[in-house]
Structure formats: C-alpha cells, structure tokens
Design a protein around this motif. Structure first.
Motif, PDB file in Angstrom:
ATOM      1  N   ARG A 144      15.760 -21.929 -30.284  1.00 38.51           N
ATOM      2  CA  ARG A 144      15.248 -22.988 -29.416  1.00 38.51           C
ATOM      3  C   ARG A 144      16.352 -23.965 -29.011  1.00 38.51           C
ATOM      4  NH1 ARG A 144      12.870 -26.025 -32.328  1.00 38.51           N
ATOM      5  NH2 ARG A 144      13.233 -25.019 -34.350  1.00 38.51           N
ATOM      6  N   VAL A 146      18.350 -24.785 -25.124  1.00 39.31           N
ATOM      7  CA  VAL A 146      18.492 -26.087 -24.460  1.00 39.31           C
ATOM      8  C   VAL A 146      19.963 -26.443 -24.289  1.00 39.31           C
ATOM      9  CG1 VAL A 146      17.872 -28.530 -24.536  1.00 39.31           C
ATOM     10  CG2 VAL A 146      16.272 -26.820 -25.421  1.00 39.31           C
ATOM     11  N   ASN A 204      21.369 -24.586 -21.405  1.00 38.18           N
ATOM     12  CA  ASN A 204      20.880 -25.156 -20.145  1.00 38.18           C
ATOM     13  C   ASN A 204      21.622 -26.435 -19.775  1.00 38.18           C
ATOM     14  OD1 ASN A 204      18.999 -23.130 -19.942  1.00 38.18           O
ATOM     15  ND2 ASN A 204      17.280 -24.343 -20.715  1.00 38.18           N
ATOM     16  N   VAL A 246      18.301 -34.986 -22.801  1.00 38.88           N
ATOM     17  CA  VAL A 246      17.860 -33.808 -23.544  1.00 38.88           C
ATOM     18  C   VAL A 246      16.414 -33.481 -23.214  1.00 38.88           C
ATOM     19  CG1 VAL A 246      17.452 -32.860 -25.853  1.00 38.88           C
ATOM     20  CG2 VAL A 246      19.506 -34.229 -25.403  1.00 38.88           C
ATOM     21  N   ALA A 256      16.266 -31.609 -20.110  1.00 42.48           N
ATOM     22  CA  ALA A 256      16.843 -30.268 -20.190  1.00 42.48           C
ATOM     23  C   ALA A 256      15.993 -29.292 -20.998  1.00 42.48           C
ATOM     24  CB  ALA A 256      18.246 -30.341 -20.805  1.00 42.48           C
ATOM     25  N   ARG A 257      15.132 -29.807 -21.886  1.00 43.73           N
ATOM     26  CA  ARG A 257      14.441 -28.902 -22.816  1.00 43.73           C
ATOM     27  C   ARG A 257      13.236 -28.197 -22.192  1.00 43.73           C
ATOM     28  NH1 ARG A 257       9.714 -30.380 -25.543  1.00 43.73           N
ATOM     29  NH2 ARG A 257       8.968 -32.478 -25.044  1.00 43.73           N
TER      30      ARG A 257
END
Length: 420
Positions: free
Chosen positions: A34, A38, A41, A112, A115-116
């Motif tokens: 996970r 991220v 990305n 973040v 982005a996640r």
C-alpha cells in the motif's frame, strides 16, 4: 473508516493527527504494497541524492544523530526522520537539526492525502510519506531514515537507499517480531540491497544476517571484521581495512553506534574530512538518551525499555556513581506491557537504591503493579510518572541521582513536566 472528512491543508497539525489516527484501524500494519503504491504515485522513492536507512533493536536514534551531526559539520543539508517522539510530533522530522512548523507538516499530510486516492494508510505510513515529501520539497542532500519496526516490512523500506545499517540485534517487539533472534535478524536484514553497502554494528549477529546479505549480493561490513574500534581513557580509535582514525573524541552517545556511523559514512561518495568527524562527534546529542537535565540532584533521563538498553544504562550509571561520588540512585520507571519488564528491571536492580514505579495510560501500557512484582518488597506504585518523579525528588539528596527510564512515553511526560 468511512464518514471521515479530510482536513484542509491549512488545518491545524493536531486536527490532521486526529484524522490520521481514526483513518486506519491498526496503529501498526506491516506490509509495503500500500505505502509503496502511494510513494510511487508521488515520486518519493528517492527523496534525496543520498539516503541512509538505519534499523536495529537499540541505538537507531543515536546512530542517526551522529550521522546527522557529522554530515552537518561537512556542510550538507540533512533531513532526518525518526520515531517515536517524546513530546511533539514535529520531533520526527528534522532538517539541518531543526524541527519544522506545524503548517509544513499539515501541508505535507495534505499532499499525501491527495496522492493516496483510496489506499488505506496507517499513521506511521502516512507520517513516513509526509516526511519524504518534506525532504524532497526542501531539496536536502542526504536523508537519514530511522526504521520504525523491524525492517523488511517497515514503511521506510520502500525507499531506494544507498547505505543501510543495523545497529544492534536483540529480542524486542515480541508481539510483532516474535522471540526468535534468527527471525529478528532476518527481519532487520530485510533492508539490505543487492550490490549496496550493508553495515552491521552488532557483534556476532545471528546467521540469518550474513546469510541474507550473501543471498542478495549485499556488501556486508561487519564490526570486528571489516571495521573495528578501541576505546582508551579519553579518546577512541576506529579502523576499516588499512584506513584508520585515531584520537577521536568520545561522544555523549554510545560508542558502538559512533563506530557504526563512521563505517556507514565511509562507504558513501560524500566529502567528509577528519575535522568534520571530530566536530560532529563533539556536537551529537539526542534528547532522552543519557540526558542530564539537572545536577543537584543529578537527573538523568533515558528511554531504555528492554534488557539490552538497560545493560548499557546500568554500565553508565556505575561510571557516574564512581567518578562523580554520587550516593543513592532513585529510579522512576514506567513501561509498556509488551516489553520484557522482568528482565529489564533485573538488569538495573542492583544499580538502584530506591524505586518509584508508575502506570502509563493506553492499550499497550503497563500499570505500576506489573512492575512492582519485580521489585523489592516495600516499594509503592504511582498513578503517573509525574507523581513518581515528584516523590523521587522529595526523597533525593543533592548528591543522589534520579533516573527516569522505561519508555519514550515515560521520558516524554517528565520532559513536559520539566518544560524542557
């Protein structure tokens, strides 16, 4: 968790932290898929030209602090990510040995969050990605990453690092890593990279460490073999192969970690002089590690929370008691119940004259009664470390020593109490 509304980038840091604590059901959720997704990305896999990752049971923080101090002396812009914090979340990210403003952390969390997408992240994973974001934004030259738990499955292990370090190996975090030292060695060695330097500061590590280095083709540098050190009365010497450094100043932090830090720096392409090393060793310090906060009585705070770190603490206390003509040692202790309370107390029991066990709060906290069963009869427990500390100060004479240990939470509460 559904129904949560993401804070704005301008929201208070406390608002973000509360949101992140509620966002993921587990405080610790080992695994890299996970968080790597991220990071890829957001282009965070390589946050700086040089990255050094530091794992180990004990000594990670002090090793990072000495790396940082030497690199700063050499003129590099340095970012350090460490955990846990003592008082403020901001302690977890340092750039050039300075904490950042709340607003920068909030903005990094917002980055973040954007982005996640729909990927679920634990608080530590979120914090790791936010730290990498900050390092990239500030364009640091070197990033020093302290592994949170284990190594192989820790969020920091997504990073493309140039050098990795294992400071020490002992049994700790049993609930997550088990009580098998070979398994623990394998988990820590999971940060090794094929074709890249891997530094091991643990003498005679479990066979899983060199075996994993061999399996993946990492360049292992083992203390006692590829590098070594010797202490004299007021200085120390370090050598790796034909190269040596002599008459180095003794740091305020553990010497084995200093030797390991020097080995890590020596295998980089960074430009570091002998003068930089001397200056860095003299300047390196870390709150909560043999931290002297008062002299009469002498008050020392240390986050020692397992038998390995307690053994070092006991040795230092013996030196202080002998060299500084101190009389009694009063110990304020509070721990987490998933630590080896019995062995930790046993390691320090002969060093301490008076005990003040206290309860911590939270799901992992041990209460005072869990510590009392391992102490001499006649001791009493306290509801909080602050109450225990205040009682110890009342009982201690000017030439006594008051120590505070057992957990980051314990030292953090006394740090706040003393307004340090």
């Amino acid at each position: 968790m559904s129904g949560l509304t993401s804070p704005q980038a301008t929201a208070a840091l406390s608002t973000w932290l509360k949101y992140l604590e509620q966002l993921h059901t587990s405080a610790i959720d080992l695994g890299l898929d996970r968080v790597r997704k991220v990071a890829e990305n957001a282009d965070l896999i390589k946050p700086a030209p040089c990255v050094i990752t530091v794992a180990g049971t004990n000594g990670k923080g002090s090793t990072c602090a000495m790396l940082e101090a030497i690199l700063l002396a050499a003129g590099y812009k340095v970012g350090v990510y460490s955990s846990p914090h003592l008082v403020r979340y901001n302690e977890r990210v340092r750039i050039n040995n300075q904490e950042l403003a709340d607003s920068e952390h909030s903005q990094a969390f917002a980055s973040v969050e954007a982005a996640r997408g729909d990927v679920s992240l634990s608080l530590f994973e979120f914090g790791t990605l936010a730290a990498l974001t900050l390092f990239k934004q500030h364009q640091v030259d070197v990033v020093v990453l302290e592994v949170g738990l284990g190594g192989r499955l820790d969020a920091t292990n997504i990073v493309d690092h140039d050098v990795c370090v294992i400071t020490s190996l002992a049994i700790d975090h049993v609930d997550w890593l088990g009580d098998n030292i070979d398994v623990i060695g394998y988990e820590k060695a999971g940060i090794f990279r094929g074709g890249k330097p891997a530094i091991c500061g643990q003498p005679h590590p479990p066979a899983t460490v060199p075996a994993h280095a061999d399996d993946i083709g990492a360049e292992l540098y083992q203390v006692g073999y590829q590098f070594d050190y010797q202490q004299q009365a007021d200085c120390w010497h370090w050598q790796a192969g034909a190269f040596s450094l002599t008459d180095l100043p003794l740091p305020s932090l553990p010497l084995p970690n200093a030797a390991t830090a020097l080995m890590a720096l020596s295998v980089t392409d960074l430009d570091i002089s002998d003068k930089d090393i001397v200056e860095g060793l003299r300047n390196a310090h870390l709150p909560g590690r043999m931290q002297r906060v008062s002299e009469q009585p002498l008050i020392i705070m240390d986050v020692a929370h397992n038998p390995h770190s307690a053994q070092y603490f006991a040795a230092q206390l013996a030196k202080i008691k002998a060299q500084e003509s101190k009389k009694n040692i009063h110990a304020v202790v509070a721990m987490l119940h998933d630590k080896d309370i019995a062995a930790t107390i046993a390691t320090l029991r002969d060093s301490v004259d008076y005990w003040y066990p206290a309860s911590l709060q939270g799901p992992r906290a041990a209460v005072a009664d869990e510590i009392l069963v391992h102490l001499p009869t006649g001791c009493r427990g306290f509801d909080t470390p602050v109450l225990a500390f205040d009682q110890a100060l009342t009982q201690a004479d000017a030439d006594d020593v008051v120590i505070v240990f057992g957990s980051f939470y314990t030292v953090g509460q006394i740090t706040s109490h003393l307004k340090l």
